[in-house]
Structure formats: structure tokens, C-alpha cells
Scaffold this active site. Structure first.
Site, PDB file in Angstrom:
ATOM      1  N   SER A   1      14.124  32.156  35.776  1.00  0.00           N
ATOM      2  CA  SER A   1      15.397  32.801  37.324  1.00  0.00           C
ATOM      3  C   SER A   1      13.769  33.308  38.784  1.00  0.00           C
ATOM      4  O   SER A   1      14.879  33.471  39.337  1.00  0.00           O
ATOM      5  CB  SER A   1      15.744  33.842  36.682  1.00  0.00           C
ATOM      6  OG  SER A   1      13.968  35.064  36.381  1.00  0.00           O
TER       7      SER A   1
ATOM      8  N   ASP B   1      17.378  44.390  40.313  1.00  0.00           N
ATOM      9  CA  ASP B   1      17.933  44.279  38.860  1.00  0.00           C
ATOM     10  C   ASP B   1      16.641  44.896  37.987  1.00  0.00           C
ATOM     11  O   ASP B   1      15.466  45.251  38.574  1.00  0.00           O
ATOM     12  CB  ASP B   1      18.840  43.031  38.376  1.00  0.00           C
ATOM     13  CG  ASP B   1      17.898  41.656  38.062  1.00  0.00           C
ATOM     14  OD1 ASP B   1      16.634  42.199  37.784  1.00  0.00           O
ATOM     15  OD2 ASP B   1      18.709  40.862  37.880  1.00  0.00           O
TER      16      ASP B   1
ATOM     17  N   HIS C   1      14.309  41.317  37.798  1.00  0.00           N
ATOM     18  CA  HIS C   1      13.840  40.264  39.222  1.00  0.00           C
ATOM     19  C   HIS C   1      14.104  40.960  40.697  1.00  0.00           C
ATOM     20  O   HIS C   1      14.876  42.429  41.415  1.00  0.00           O
ATOM     21  CB  HIS C   1      15.439  39.486  39.942  1.00  0.00           C
ATOM     22  CG  HIS C   1      15.403  39.059  38.526  1.00  0.00           C
ATOM     23  ND1 HIS C   1      16.202  38.805  37.572  1.00  0.00           N
ATOM     24  CD2 HIS C   1      14.895  37.498  37.641  1.00  0.00           C
ATOM     25  CE1 HIS C   1      16.528  38.013  35.826  1.00  0.00           C
ATOM     26  NE2 HIS C   1      15.856  37.295  36.675  1.00  0.00           N
TER      27      HIS C   1
END
Ligand SMILES: *[C@@H]1O[C@H](CO)[C@@H](O)[C@H](O)[C@H]1NC(C)=O
Ligand SMILES: *[C@@H]1O[C@H](CO)[C@@H](O)[C@H](O)[C@H]1NC(C)=O
Ligand SMILES: *[C@@H]1O[C@H](CO)[C@@H](O)[C@H](O)[C@H]1NC(C)=O
Ligand SMILES: *[C@@H]1O[C@H](CO)[C@@H](O)[C@H](O)[C@H]1NC(C)=O
Ligand SMILES: *[C@@H]1O[C@H](CO)[C@@H](O)[C@H](O)[C@H]1NC(C)=O
Ligand SMILES: *[C@@H]1O[C@H](CO)[C@@H](O)[C@H](O)[C@H]1NC(C)=O
Ligand SMILES: *[C@@H]1O[C@H](CO)[C@@H](O)[C@H](O)[C@H]1NC(C)=O
Length: 361
Positions: A37, A325, A328
Site C-alpha cells: 500500500s 490514517d 500510512h
């Protein structure tokens, strides 16, 4: 008189166009991206998985809004592509079509790991590193076709590209440190697990070499125990900090072995250059970080996934936060990170040298 003026105008346009072409030329013809991610720019959007983010407030600072980037804005690969002189972002494999693949493809998938099983039990579908390599085979044969089915031309072309590999965080956070879902922590000590992961990554990097990659930038893990999600899973207080340290130590074992793997591969694989990016160093020693908010995320997060709640609130001073978040980094952090991976500010940032040097080889 009029035609002379027209002539001058045409000449001027041609001149500006040529100049912009010269300026717009990226330093390498293509950038291929493998990872999770931290690099994903849309490959998970149509997968059945918890690891997706194509909804607001993701992309709140990105011109196109939510795209599948796990960020408020650009991610580290977007900054890297800009620093390398690409005019456009590198398209995700899921939607990349036609000539654009000549500039590179992004295969990265949120929740993906070095190991196939990583994240399967707790997140759902994801494109593991082995599957990303399979997808690259598809791209390679397309590129070969576009370059006139001339194998030598294709090999030559692919050897000039940069290959970014940033993977491994999920093999810890979404595998080893979730004993309720995965047996790995019962099968291996942390030392042994680092060996197992590095052996598999070594095979994957060697496959990439066999596919023609010669310029590879491989990212170490950051302090993954210190992300807000792990801090909160570990619980607060003294016990919590031992738990956070334990995860960071496991990541450090991986990083030490990764760095020595890359120097072995540099000796073993003819014409290849592997560089190691020290994410821990960059995360620990950037002066602007001292004044940034490090313990809580900018957006309101789900306490199950650690991702932003759909349409939830965000902080307003996003550039002051390290975490977007609970997992990340913010765009501000990614800019800083990519900047130092590209142009090292300390000899520890990248070894044997940084991405700007890798591009010039
Ligand atoms: C992982 O899965 C791929 C297919 O998706 C398979 O080719 C590969 O052998 C698997 N790797 C391991 C180590 O099981
Ligand atoms: C490709 O390269 C090999 C050796 O480098 C050479 O023998 C062969 O003729 C080349 N093929 C083409 C189609 O140029
Ligand atoms: C730990 O502390 C942080 C910030 O102080 C807070 O946001 C979080 O909810 C706490 N986690 C737990 C599990 O109490
Ligand atoms: C290494 O580079 C040289 C010069 O470009 C080339 O002739 C040779 O085939 C390359 N070897 C490998 C294994 O890539
Ligand atoms: C990365 O940098 C950190 C902090 O500067 C250092 O402690 C660590 O040993 C480095 N990691 C590797 C693998 O060189
Ligand atoms: C997560 O949040 C819900 C309410 O939103 C709460 O009921 C639950 O206890 C929380 N779980 C954890 C593990 O903190
Ligand atoms: C960011 O804004 C919040 C409130 O919106 C404030 O509490 C916090 O101190 C600010 N942080 C910084 C570093 O300016």
C-alpha cells in the site's frame, strides 16, 4: 509581411515544443513498481478486500480525488516519478493500457507481502509479490510486441528502467504479528523469519533480474511498530512500548539482512545495481519531523482496519501530520521520504548511492 510573421510564430512554436520535449524527457525511459500500500495507486480498487481506499477522504489533496492511493495526496512513488522527470504518474497494472505501459507500470497492491499467504486471512484478496512478477511478464510481452518483437531491443529497453521494490511490512503486521490468524510466529523465531523472508525476496529479485531489470531500488522497512495502529493494538503505557519496540526490532533484523542481501546480489549478478534505501534512517533523522504530529492519525480511522472511515473527518493541518490514517504516511511525509531516497541527505539514506545516481548509470 503577414506570412513572415506567421513563419516566425511557427518557428517559435516548434522551438518551444522541442525545448519542452528536452525538458520533459525523464531520466530513465520507464519505472516499474512492486510493493504494497505504500506504493499502490489503484490496483486494489476492484478486489474483494478490506485493504482498499477508493473513497473519500482518501485523495482529499489529490486533483483526481480518491484513486486507490493510501494517502491524502500523492504517495512516495508519485513523488519519485516526478523527481525522475516523468510528466504523468505511473499507471496501475489494473487499468494500464496501450502505449502508456512503455513508461512503466505499477503492480503494487495494498496488503501484499513477500509471502503468498500474507493478509489473506485477515484482509481478503491482494496481489502478492509472486503474482506481481507474473503480471510483469504480461507487460513485458506487450512491450516486446510494441517494440516490433525484437527481443534484443526489448532487453536493452528494460535494462534502462528503474525498478522500485518496497515490500515486507505486511509479512510482519499482517502475518507474523497476528498469531490468531497465522502460524509463522510459532514456526520461526524473529531471526529465522527474517532469513525465510529474505530468502524468498532474494528469489523474487533474481527473477526480476532474469526479466532484464538492472537498476533496482529496494526499500527497507520503516519503524512499523510505531504506526498509530500498532501503538493502539499494543496498548498504551509501559507494556505498550515494549510491544512497539519488539515489532521495530523484528523490522530491524529484516533490514540488516536485506542490506547484506543486496550487496551479495551486486557481486553475483552481472551488470545489476541494487541500492538499499534506509527508511528507518529517513524516518528518524528528518529535522521537520520533530515538529510534526507522530502519535495520532490525521483522519478518523476504523479501529478494525486502521484505514480512514468512509467520509469521515480529517485534521485541517494535514502537512503537520506524519500519519494520514493509522498505517500510512501523509503526502507531506511521502514527499520528504521520496526526496531523500532520490537525493540522499546523509550517507545512511541510501547505499551504495541514491536513486538519482542509479538513474544516471
Ligand atoms: C505463490 O503463488 C503463486 C501463484 O500465484 C505460485 O506460482 C507460487 O509458487 C507461490 N509461491 C509459494 C512460495 O508458494
Ligand atoms: C541479438 O543479440 C545476439 C547477441 O547479442 C545476436 O547474436 C543476435 O543476432 C541479435 N538478434 C537480433 C535480432 O538482432
Ligand atoms: C493510545 O493513545 C492514543 C493517543 O494517546 C489514543 O489515540 C489511543 O486510542 C490509545 N489506545 C488505546 C488502545 O487505549
Ligand atoms: C553486461 O553488459 C555488457 C555491456 O552492455 C553486455 O555486453 C553483456 O551482455 C551484459 N551481461 C549481462 C549478463 O547482462
Ligand atoms: C538505517 O539507519 C538507522 C538509523 O540511522 C541505523 O540504525 C540502521 O543500522 C540502518 N540500517 C541499515 C540496515 O543499515
Ligand atoms: C472499536 O470501536 C467500536 C465502536 O466504534 C468499539 O465498540 C470497539 O470496542 C472498538 N474495538 C477495539 C478493539 O478497540
Ligand atoms: C493541528 O491542528 C489541531 C487542531 O485542528 C491542533 O490541535 C494541533 O495543535 C495542530 N498541530 C500543529 C502541529 O499545528
Amino acid at each position: 509581411m503577414a506570412s513572415k510573421k506567421l513563419m516566425m510564430t511557427i518557428l517559435w512554436i516548434v522551438f518551444v515544443f522541442l525545448q519542452s520535449c528536452a525538458n520533459g524527457k525523464p531520466q530513465v525511459p520507464c519505472l516499474f513498481v512492486f510493493g504494497d500500500s505504500l506504493s499502490d495507486d489503484g490496483n486494489n480498487n476492484n478486489l474483494v478486500t478490506l485493504a482498499k481506499c477508493n473513497y473519500r477522504p482518501y485523495g482529499i489533496d489529490f486533483p483526481k480525488g480518491p484513486t486507490g492511493r493510501f494517502s491524502n495526496g500523492r504517495n512516495m512513488i508519485d513523488f519519485l516519478a516526478q523527481l525522475l522527470g516523468f510528466e504523468d504518474y505511473i499507471p496501475p497494472f489494473a487499468t494500464a493500457r496501450g502505449k502508456e505501459i512503455l513508461k512503466g507500470v505499477n503492480y503494487a497492491s495494498g496488503a501484499a507481502g513477500i509471502r503468498n499467504e500474507t493478509s489473506g486471512q485477515n484482509q481478503g484478496d491482494r496481489i502478492s509479490m509472486d503474482r506481481q512478477l507474473k503480471n510483469h511478464e504480461t507487460t513485458m510481452s506487450e512491450i516486446n510486441r510494441m517494440l516490433g518483437n525484437n527481443h534484443n531491443t526489448t532487453v536493452e529497453y528494460l535494462s534502462k528502467c528503474i525498478y522500485s521494490v518496497a515490500i515486507g511490512s505486511n509479512d510482519y503486521l499482517s502475518n507474523y504479528f497476528l498469531p490468531q490468524y497465522y502460524p509463522t510466529s510459532r514456526l520461526y523465531t524473529q531471526q529465522q523469519y527474517a532469513v525465510v523472508l529474505i530468502d524468498q525476496l532474494s528469489q523474487q529479485l533474481t527473477t526480476l533480474y532474469q526479466y532484464g531489470a538492472r537498476k533496482l531500488a529496494v526499500f527497507g522497512l520503516s519503524e512499523i511498530g510505531s504506526i498509530p495502529l500498532e501503538r493502539s493494538l499494543c496498548g498504551n503505557g509501559t507494556k505498550g512500548s515494549a510491544c512497539v519496540d519488539n515489532i521495530n526490532n523484528a523490522a530491524q533484523l529484516f533490514n540488516d539482512r536485506l542490506k547484506s542481501l543486496l550487496s551479495q546480489l551486486n557481486n553475483k549478478l552481472t551488470n545489476a545495481t541494487f541500492i538499499f534505501i534506509n527508511a528507518t534512517e529517513i524516518g528518524a533523522t528528518s529535522p521537520s519531523l520533530a515538529s510534526m504530529v507522530a502519535d495520532v492519525p490525521c483522519c478518523k480511522v476504523s479501529n478494525i482496519t486502521g484505514l480512514c472511515k468512509p467520509f469521515g473527518n480529517t485534521c485541517s493541518n494535514r502537512s503537520q501530520y506524519i500519519y494520514w490514517d493509522a498505517i500510512h504516511p501523509t503526502e507531506a511525509m511521502d514527499a520528504l521520504f521520496a526526496g531523500r531516497a532520490y537525493k540522499a541527505q546523509s550517507p545512511n539514506d541510501a547505499s551504495p548511492f541514491d536513486i538519482s545516481h542509479l538513474a544516471q548509470l
